[in-house]
Design a protein around this motif. Structure first.
Motif, PDB file in Angstrom:
ATOM      1  N   THR A  98       0.826  -1.204   0.000  1.00 47.33           N
ATOM      2  CA  THR A  98       0.000   0.000   0.000  1.00 47.33           C
ATOM      3  C   THR A  98       0.865   1.260   0.000  1.00 47.33           C
ATOM      4  O   THR A  98       0.590   2.220  -0.722  1.00 47.33           O
ATOM      5  N   GLU A  99       1.932   1.212   0.850  1.00 44.59           N
ATOM      6  CA  GLU A  99       2.830   2.359   0.932  1.00 44.59           C
ATOM      7  C   GLU A  99       3.559   2.585  -0.391  1.00 44.59           C
ATOM      8  O   GLU A  99       3.686   3.721  -0.869  1.00 44.59           O
TER       9      GLU A  99
ATOM     10  N   ARG B 186       1.186   3.963  -2.772  1.00 43.94           N
ATOM     11  CA  ARG B 186       0.975   5.385  -2.467  1.00 43.94           C
ATOM     12  C   ARG B 186       2.145   6.223  -2.970  1.00 43.94           C
ATOM     13  O   ARG B 186       1.936   7.292  -3.569  1.00 43.94           O
TER      14      ARG B 186
ATOM     15  N   LYS C  58       2.126   8.960  -5.763  1.00 46.20           N
ATOM     16  CA  LYS C  58       2.659  10.289  -5.456  1.00 46.20           C
ATOM     17  C   LYS C  58       3.700  10.700  -6.491  1.00 46.20           C
ATOM     18  O   LYS C  58       3.713  11.850  -6.954  1.00 46.20           O
TER      19      LYS C  58
END
Length: 458
Positions: free
Chosen positions: A212-213, A216, A220
């Protein structure tokens, strides 16, 4: 190995057969066997004990039982059995003492193997030793009785029975131990499985969190990359506009001023024409620079609206005064149907830019002697402002791109007026920053209507 269970079962079968032959059960008589066959069965019943005992002991203690001794013992056992099967009774009957001697020797080997196992801490080695000693003494008794050294009863079948009982106890205890061990292993496996499930779940959660990170961070980076690309495009677009659209009007003004300075005797009519051109050019430049400033703030996220109560009619009158010269030059009729009581909550300066841009666009794309209609109405808590013209309209292919931030469309007016392609985009961004909406309706050759709604102020 686990084959000892099979060999033990065969030994039990041989023991049961031995007991049947000793007690002369009726079942034996029912078989109607002759004396030679019974004798062969009797001898074979005894001689088969040796190889099955060897196999059983070897399967229980494979490490302690010497491989060479095992092979020799099996070969000798096979020879005794073959003699009984293939030779007459007059020959194989004399092999009994030798078989007892061989079996006694094998028992001593068994004793050696079990003692070695005892020393190495193998389970049930003492019980194996006790059972083997009982069998050993029973065999020794029958052998000495057979060669008439002593006169006693034949007891080997009894000692064999006791020996088998000892082994039955060992096997039962061993099975019980293995069952408990299996149960313990099952519990340990279950605990390990539960631990692994928890560990897998924990690792899965960590991986999902990392995934998930990473996703993300990826989004980004992609967003940052898009912003950088858009910023570069915006910069290039800004330089292009400054280099072409701003430079052109300023150049026209410079030429007009030079003509006025170099030609002081110029006619009044020509002077007025030059001054009109300079006013029109200055107006275009002013509007363009104002739009560029607003667009620049919107691109950097600094376009903030300070909402106040604004009278709509006043803003429209101010906007019309600014472009009044252009309207007169093209002989355009402007009709305003805006209620004096319509007030909105908006940033006054920003809303002025929106109205000025939309009216300027209507003037730009409306041919001479055309009409522009400006109206307002109050609906559902909003004031809806509409600016309609009788101009050339907007083709469908261009209409879809006008408000797209990624597209750049610039169209010349009916008199060849230049545009930056920013006006409508700026209007939309300003209206949205003032919590409003904007819509364009147009057909090629039939004019255009641009409407936007802003929250009404009571």
């Amino acid at each position: 190995t686990e084959h000892y269970r099979l060999y033990f079962s065969l030994l039990c079968f041989l023991m049961a057969l031995r007991v049947m032959m000793i007690v002369e059960l009726p079942l034996i008589d029912m078989l109607n066997l002759n004396g030679l066959t019974l004798a062969r069965l009797d001898y074979l019943n005894i001689y088969f004990f040796a190889p099955f005992f060897i196999l059983m002991i070897r399967s229980i203690f494979p490490i302690e039982f010497p491989n060479l001794v095992y092979r020799i013992s099996m070969w000798i056992s096979s020879v005794f059995i073959a003699i009984v099967v293939f030779t007459p009774i007059s020959f194989f009957s004399f092999t009994f003492p030798y078989f007892f001697g061989f079996f006694l020797l094998v028992s001593m080997i068994f004793l050696y193997v079990i003692i070695m196992a005892w020393i190495r801490g193998r389970s049930h080695a003492p019980a194996y030793t006790l059972g083997l000693l009982i069998l050993f003494f029973g065999t020794l008794n029958d052998m000495l009785n057979e060669i008439e050294v002593i006169e006693t009863f034949y007891v080997v079948h009894y000692t064999m029975f006791v020996y088998l009982l000892v082994y039955a106890y060992i096997f039962a205890d061993k099975s019980n131990y293995l069952q408990k061990k299996a149960q313990k292993l099952t519990e340990e496996v279950s605990q390990v499985k539960n631990h692994l499930e928890d560990l897998v779940e924990e690792r899965t959660t960590e991986l999902q969190s990392m995934s998930t990170e990473l996703e993300r961070q990826k989004l980004k980076l992609e967003s940052t990359n898009r912003d950088l690309v858009e910023a570069m495009n915006s910069r290039n677009r800004l330089f292009a506009i400054i280099g072409h659209d701003v430079r052109g009007p300023i150049g026209y003004n410079l030429q007009a001023l030079e003509m006025l300075i170099d030609n002081p005797d110029i006619s009044e009519k020509e002077r007025k024409e030059l001054l009109k051109m300079m006013a029109s050019s200055s107006e275009v430049t002013y509007n363009l620079l104002d739009n560029l400033l607003v667009w620049g703030r919107s691109q950097t996220g600094k376009l903030k609206a300070t909402l106040v109560r604004v009278k709509l009619k006043d803003l429209i009158d101010e906007s019309l005064e600014l472009i009044n010269i252009g309207l007169k030059e093209k002989h355009l009729k402007v009709e305003v149907y805006v209620n004096e009581q319509h007030y909105v909550e908006a940033d006054r300066d920003q809303l002025y830019i929106v109205i000025r841009n939309l009216v300027s666009n209507a003037m730009k794309f409306t041919p001479e002697k055309g009409s522009i209609y400006i109206s307002s109405k109050k609906y559902n808590g909003e004031v809806i402002i509409s600016i309609r013209d009788t101009g050339i309209g907007i083709p469908d292919g261009i209409l879809n791109k006008l408000l797209d931030s990624k597209s750049h469309v610039s169209t010349n007016g009916t008199r060849g007026e230049k545009g930056s392609g920013l006006g409508l985009k700026i209007c939309q961004e300003i209206v949205q920053s003032n919590n409003g909406w904007m819509r364009i309706e147009s057909s090629s050759g039939e004019g255009t209507t641009i409407s936007f709604g802003i929250k009404a102020s009571d």
